[in-house]
Design a protein around this motif. Sequence first.
Motif, short mmCIF file in Angstrom:
data_model
loop_
_atom_site.label_atom_id
_atom_site.label_comp_id
_atom_site.label_asym_id
_atom_site.label_seq_id
_atom_site.Cartn_x
_atom_site.Cartn_y
_atom_site.Cartn_z
N ALA A 7 27.85 -45.07 -36.47
CA ALA A 7 28.13 -43.76 -37.49
C ALA A 7 27.55 -44.82 -39.40
N ASP A 8 27.46 -43.90 -39.90
CA ASP A 8 27.66 -43.92 -42.12
C ASP A 8 28.93 -43.86 -42.42
N ALA A 9 28.87 -44.77 -42.84
CA ALA A 9 30.37 -45.51 -43.24
C ALA A 9 30.54 -45.00 -44.44
N GLY A 10 29.82 -44.42 -44.74
CA GLY A 10 30.68 -43.38 -46.51
C GLY A 10 30.34 -45.09 -47.41
N THR A 11 30.66 -44.75 -48.53
CA THR A 11 30.04 -45.26 -49.86
C THR A 11 31.93 -46.60 -50.51
N GLY A 12 32.91 -46.17 -49.87
CA GLY A 12 34.56 -46.83 -50.28
C GLY A 12 35.17 -46.20 -50.43
N PRO A 13 35.75 -46.92 -51.90
CA PRO A 13 35.70 -48.48 -50.88
C PRO A 13 36.55 -49.24 -49.47
N PHE A 14 35.61 -50.28 -49.64
CA PHE A 14 36.42 -50.60 -48.46
C PHE A 14 37.13 -52.05 -48.56
N THR A 15 37.94 -52.20 -47.25
CA THR A 15 38.50 -53.86 -48.04
C THR A 15 38.28 -54.55 -46.54
N VAL A 16 37.43 -55.93 -47.53
CA VAL A 16 37.59 -56.49 -46.47
C VAL A 16 38.19 -58.02 -46.17
N ARG A 17 37.91 -58.35 -45.24
CA ARG A 17 39.59 -59.36 -44.70
C ARG A 17 38.35 -60.30 -43.28
N VAL A 18 38.24 -61.71 -44.09
CA VAL A 18 37.54 -62.29 -43.75
C VAL A 18 38.76 -63.98 -43.45
N GLN A 19 38.01 -64.33 -41.31
CA GLN A 19 39.25 -64.90 -41.54
C GLN A 19 37.64 -66.12 -40.65
N ALA A 20 38.72 -67.34 -40.54
CA ALA A 20 37.82 -68.88 -40.18
C ALA A 20 38.32 -69.85 -39.01
N ALA A 21 37.98 -70.51 -38.79
CA ALA A 21 38.70 -71.08 -37.70
C ALA A 21 37.96 -72.65 -37.18
N SER A 80 40.27 -70.25 -46.49
CA SER A 80 38.83 -69.55 -46.72
C SER A 80 39.45 -68.07 -47.15
N ARG A 81 37.59 -67.51 -48.63
CA ARG A 81 38.89 -66.66 -50.16
C ARG A 81 37.28 -65.77 -48.99
N GLY A 82 37.21 -64.09 -49.27
CA GLY A 82 36.58 -63.82 -49.29
C GLY A 82 35.59 -63.70 -51.25
N LEU A 83 34.68 -63.13 -51.15
CA LEU A 83 33.66 -62.83 -52.18
C LEU A 83 33.02 -62.14 -52.48
N VAL A 84 33.17 -60.76 -53.78
CA VAL A 84 32.78 -59.78 -52.62
C VAL A 84 32.11 -59.15 -54.44
N TRP A 85 30.99 -58.12 -53.92
CA TRP A 85 30.20 -58.11 -55.21
C TRP A 85 30.99 -56.25 -56.04
N ALA A 86 31.23 -57.05 -57.44
CA ALA A 86 31.70 -56.02 -58.18
C ALA A 86 31.08 -55.15 -59.59
N PRO A 87 30.71 -53.87 -60.16
CA PRO A 87 30.84 -53.76 -61.96
C PRO A 87 31.31 -54.77 -62.71
N VAL A 88 31.63 -55.15 -63.30
CA VAL A 88 32.21 -55.02 -64.69
C VAL A 88 31.95 -54.11 -66.04
N ALA A 89 33.88 -52.90 -65.83
CA ALA A 89 33.42 -52.08 -66.22
C ALA A 89 33.52 -52.66 -67.94
N ALA A 90 34.22 -52.76 -68.36
CA ALA A 90 35.41 -53.49 -69.85
C ALA A 90 35.64 -54.96 -69.92
N VAL A 91 35.33 -54.93 -70.97
CA VAL A 91 36.39 -57.09 -71.48
C VAL A 91 36.58 -56.86 -72.41
N SER A 92 37.81 -57.52 -71.88
CA SER A 92 39.34 -57.36 -73.25
C SER A 92 39.18 -58.44 -73.51
N VAL A 93 39.29 -58.63 -75.00
CA VAL A 93 39.28 -59.96 -75.96
C VAL A 93 40.29 -60.04 -76.67
#
Length: 227
Positions: free
Chosen positions: A167-181, A189-202
Amino acid sequence: MASAFDTTLTNLGINRSTTSNAAAAVKSSSSLGTSDFLKLLTAQLQNQDPFSPTDNSQMVAQLAQITSTSGITDINTTLKSIQTKLGGTSTADALAYVGKTILTEGSTAYGRATGGIAGAVELDGDATDVSVSIQDANGQVLNTLQLGAQKQGTISYEWDGKTAAGADAGTGPFTVRVQAAKSGATVTSRGLVWAPVAAVSVPATGDPTLTVPGLGTVAVSAVRQVG
């Protein structure tokens, strides 16, 4: 007991202890600077043997050493400034991230316009079994990707946005968990996700940071890739 030479120096108003005191003061410092060289040279001139004064060629060599040391210090200071500039992130560099998508450490991912998500797993060692679990906002597992055996490093993956039942899972947001053995033992291990940058703080001091939906504040140094 004072020697005849010490007595002669005393009569001339010269105290031999001055040299040793200056040397001790320099020794107590962790480094030898230009002022320390000058103190030692001055003490040497004040306490030189009047019957065998310091050779002019030696004085010139010592002065040249002072100049060389001072020049090296200036060069080191300049190089450190250049290194700081090159290693830092300017405001213009940080602002260029706005509107772009970055790959960074995190567990929250939003579905792409074409459906599903893409991400990566960062392994600190070889693993015999790597898996990625994708959950909905309620923590329900939608699908699990089995990546099998993988070498140390970064492994990319893609999920088509379908549940295990198709079935179609929709657009999220989704939680991603990674496991390695490896042979039953956990591999870091670490999970890496793609995400948009909305703003920058200086900030007034310190490096700029990125504001990323679902992940919060992300340091520029934490960006693994830019899409």
